[in-house]
Design an enzyme around this catalytic site. Sequence first.
Site, PDB file in Angstrom:
ATOM      1  N   PRO A   1       0.839  -1.195   0.000  1.00 15.58           N
ATOM      2  CG  PRO A   1       0.158  -0.899   2.218  1.00 15.58           C
ATOM      3  CD  PRO A   1       0.960  -1.819   1.340  1.00 15.58           C
TER       4      PRO A   1
ATOM      5  N   GLY B   1      -0.683   4.390  -9.777  1.00 16.68           N
ATOM      6  CA  GLY B   1      -0.008   5.549  -9.200  1.00 16.68           C
ATOM      7  C   GLY B   1       0.302   6.558 -10.285  1.00 16.68           C
ATOM      8  CB  SER B   2       2.479   9.499 -10.280  1.00 15.89           C
ATOM      9  OG  SER B   2       3.700   8.893  -9.896  1.00 15.89           O
TER      10      SER B   2
ATOM     11  CB  CYS C   1      -6.940   8.287 -11.541  1.00 16.31           C
ATOM     12  SG  CYS C   1      -8.117   6.931 -11.358  1.00 16.31           S
TER      13      CYS C   1
ATOM     14  CD  GLU D   1      -5.423   0.677 -14.937  1.00 17.09           C
ATOM     15  OE1 GLU D   1      -5.885   1.779 -15.262  1.00 17.09           O
ATOM     16  OE2 GLU D   1      -5.574  -0.354 -15.625  1.00 17.09           O
ATOM     17  CG  LEU D   2       0.499   4.806 -15.250  1.00 18.91           C
ATOM     18  CD1 LEU D   2       1.591   4.998 -16.282  1.00 18.91           C
ATOM     19  CD2 LEU D   2       1.088   4.378 -13.914  1.00 18.91           C
TER      20      LEU D   2
HETATM   21  P1  NAD Z   1       2.886   7.393  -6.609  1.00 19.75           P
HETATM   22  O1  NAD Z   1       3.280   7.044  -7.980  1.00 19.75           O
HETATM   23  O2  NAD Z   1       3.656   8.449  -5.897  1.00 19.75           O
HETATM   24  O3  NAD Z   1       2.946   6.114  -5.636  1.00 19.75           O
HETATM   25  C1  NAD Z   1       2.204   4.947  -5.915  1.00 19.75           C
HETATM   26  C2  NAD Z   1       2.829   3.770  -5.189  1.00 19.75           C
HETATM   27  O4  NAD Z   1       4.112   3.490  -5.749  1.00 19.75           O
HETATM   28  C3  NAD Z   1       3.068   3.992  -3.699  1.00 19.75           C
HETATM   29  O5  NAD Z   1       2.710   2.819  -3.016  1.00 19.75           O
HETATM   30  C4  NAD Z   1       4.565   4.219  -3.621  1.00 19.75           C
HETATM   31  O6  NAD Z   1       5.139   3.870  -2.375  1.00 19.75           O
HETATM   32  C5  NAD Z   1       5.059   3.293  -4.705  1.00 19.75           C
HETATM   33  N1  NAD Z   1       6.389   3.598  -5.249  1.00 19.75           N
HETATM   34  C6  NAD Z   1       7.049   4.783  -5.264  1.00 19.75           C
HETATM   35  N2  NAD Z   1       8.237   4.637  -5.896  1.00 19.75           N
HETATM   36  C7  NAD Z   1       8.316   3.347  -6.288  1.00 19.75           C
HETATM   37  C8  NAD Z   1       9.301   2.583  -7.004  1.00 19.75           C
HETATM   38  N3  NAD Z   1      10.427   3.137  -7.438  1.00 19.75           N
HETATM   39  N4  NAD Z   1       9.044   1.278  -7.241  1.00 19.75           N
HETATM   40  C9  NAD Z   1       7.885   0.702  -6.831  1.00 19.75           C
HETATM   41  N5  NAD Z   1       6.935   1.377  -6.148  1.00 19.75           N
HETATM   42  C10 NAD Z   1       7.138   2.681  -5.881  1.00 19.75           C
HETATM   43  O7  NAD Z   1       1.340   7.751  -6.695  1.00 19.75           O
HETATM   44  P2  NAD Z   1       0.421   8.383  -5.584  1.00 19.75           P
HETATM   45  O8  NAD Z   1       0.870   9.799  -5.367  1.00 19.75           O
HETATM   46  O9  NAD Z   1       0.344   7.464  -4.414  1.00 19.75           O
HETATM   47  O10 NAD Z   1      -1.027   8.372  -6.291  1.00 19.75           O
HETATM   48  C11 NAD Z   1      -1.531   9.406  -7.073  1.00 19.75           C
HETATM   49  C12 NAD Z   1      -1.396   9.075  -8.539  1.00 19.75           C
HETATM   50  O11 NAD Z   1      -2.055   7.839  -8.819  1.00 19.75           O
HETATM   51  C13 NAD Z   1      -2.088  10.097  -9.448  1.00 19.75           C
HETATM   52  O12 NAD Z   1      -1.265  10.368 -10.546  1.00 19.75           O
HETATM   53  C14 NAD Z   1      -3.352   9.366  -9.916  1.00 19.75           C
HETATM   54  O13 NAD Z   1      -3.865   9.806 -11.140  1.00 19.75           O
HETATM   55  C15 NAD Z   1      -2.864   7.962  -9.976  1.00 19.75           C
HETATM   56  N6  NAD Z   1      -3.989   7.031  -9.918  1.00 19.75           N
HETATM   57  C16 NAD Z   1      -4.338   6.361 -11.048  1.00 19.75           C
HETATM   58  C17 NAD Z   1      -5.421   5.495 -11.036  1.00 19.75           C
HETATM   59  C18 NAD Z   1      -5.848   4.749 -12.284  1.00 19.75           C
HETATM   60  O14 NAD Z   1      -6.658   3.841 -12.170  1.00 19.75           O
HETATM   61  N7  NAD Z   1      -5.353   5.091 -13.450  1.00 19.75           N
HETATM   62  C19 NAD Z   1      -6.143   5.302  -9.857  1.00 19.75           C
HETATM   63  C20 NAD Z   1      -5.754   5.998  -8.714  1.00 19.75           C
HETATM   64  C21 NAD Z   1      -4.672   6.856  -8.756  1.00 19.75           C
END
Ligand code: NAD
Length: 505
Positions: free
Chosen positions: A174, A223-224, A279, A245-246
């Site tokens: 998470p 994530g991002s 997102c 899913e970004l």
């Molecule tokens: P983030 O990319 O900062 O982090 C997501 C996850 O990745 C976290 O658990 C983090 O600890 C982990 N992480 C970070 N660096 C990593 C690495 N080098 N290797 C593996 N894991 C790593 O995203 P966030 O700030 O938590 O979430 C917001 C983003 O998520 C927004 O851009 C949003 O649009 C996107 N999002 C997309 C969807 C979708 O379905 N497309 C859904 C929800 C959120």
Amino acid sequence: MSDVRIPEETAASGRTIPVEDPARGTIIADIPVLDDAAVHALATRARMAQPAWAAAGFEARGAVLLRARKWLLDNSDRMLDTISRETGKTYEDAQLELSVAVESFTFWAKNAKKYLKDEKVAHRSVFIVGRKVKVRYEAVGVVGVIGPWNYPLVNAFCDCVPALMAGNAVILKPSEVTPMTAFLVEEMLNDSGIAPDVFAVAAGDGATGAAVIDVSDTVMFTGSTRTGQAVMERAAKTLTPVSLELGGKDPMIVCADADVDRAANAAAYYGLLNSGQVCISVERVYVEAPVYDEFVGKLVANVRELRQGANEGAGSVEVGALTFAPQLDIVRSHVEDAVAKGAKIEIGGKAGTGTGRFFEPTVLTDVTHEMRCMTEETFGPTIPVMKVDDVDEAVRMANDSIYGLQASVWSKDTAKGEAIARRVEAGAVVVNDAILNYVAFGAPMGGWKQSGLGSRHGANGIRKYCKTQTIMIVPFALKKDLNMFPYKPWRSRMLGKLVKAVYGR
Ligand code: NAD
């Protein structure tokens, strides 16, 4: 938080991360961070537990999920409180997550078997006349699911659900910002009778996420876009498949023949739901000139009615906090950049001044694509609205983006709305609504362009957690087929004639 148990075995690296209640500005827990060795140990145990889980069959796995659904409903107050405390969500935003989760459990418990049953493959090749061909699906083994902070139940655990139903063991990493929901989910599954080690939570930050990629057979990441690129790069080292899913910058196109009241209500709701940290929220709006003034007036009137603050129970506030500290600077900088380049703040525009991390629900007009608020993901409670001459301009602007996650089109003429939808570059386009396609679990949800790779939901939402095996069976056969050694002129000529006869017509 006293009533969520943090598993002791996660206390591995000696490092801890504080978890905040962003609506109240208090620290609610300190979570231990799993290091590389601890993640490898989890994976070893998961690999030992997985074959029995796969062998248990769909009914047994589905029964665990349906018991989990009951647990979730029986313990809904605890789950809503946990989600809301670590995200700063309103009661209703947390309730929406819970409702989507129970639908997800129901859908996958019912449909997993259908998507993963053996498939007969029809063929007409002259070389394999009489052969039977089929494809079967087998769990990959260990699936790593890495989630974001905005929906700790839906965008993290709900992607584990089809992976588990396919017969995999799952390690959930998470977000370090919102890990408490995952610990509660672990308790839910244990109470629902899941076999030990089939599901594990690997708490920690990016380094823990990287370790999870190394031990997984398939990675599901939400994530991002920037982190998604790092995930894909890391997974390339072991040729591990990834599903990404970004981020998104979802456009809303309001046509001159739209129901302006509904469009303005929806813009306020789907732009500010979860404080805009969705997102697939409405991130930018294009309105045809004839209804522009009416739309902006109604939208601003809607936003003026909204109450913002900490969740004090059902119906207490409409807009919650910003979950992640750096998000406040991003939102503020997008608004400041827009104003510096000529945008007008119709309402809102400032960060809150009391305790907790809030940014006022904001409507911006006179915006252009020179401004960050129209091209970069804001992920906050802002709605920039742009006047356009016609639908062609709206579509051109909507497609002027590195993202392609979702979009919405508003017109009373639904055939026209669908025709516009087909011109928008996005993984999903909704006519006269937004976001809710997410709960049509049979339909894929995934982004085009830099919004992602692969999809969740639908057939691919579970098959991506499987290896495929093609099986060809020869029930009746000659002692020697025409193409076998030794080559003879008459047989080669006959084969040539056969190919011409079949394909030359
Ligand atoms: P983030 O990319 O900062 O982090 C997501 C996850 O990745 C976290 O658990 C983090 O600890 C982990 N992480 C970070 N660096 C990593 C690495 N080098 N290797 C593996 N894991 C790593 O995203 P966030 O700030 O938590 O979430 C917001 C983003 O998520 C927004 O851009 C949003 O649009 C996107 N999002 C997309 C969807 C979708 O379905 N497309 C859904 C929800 C959120």
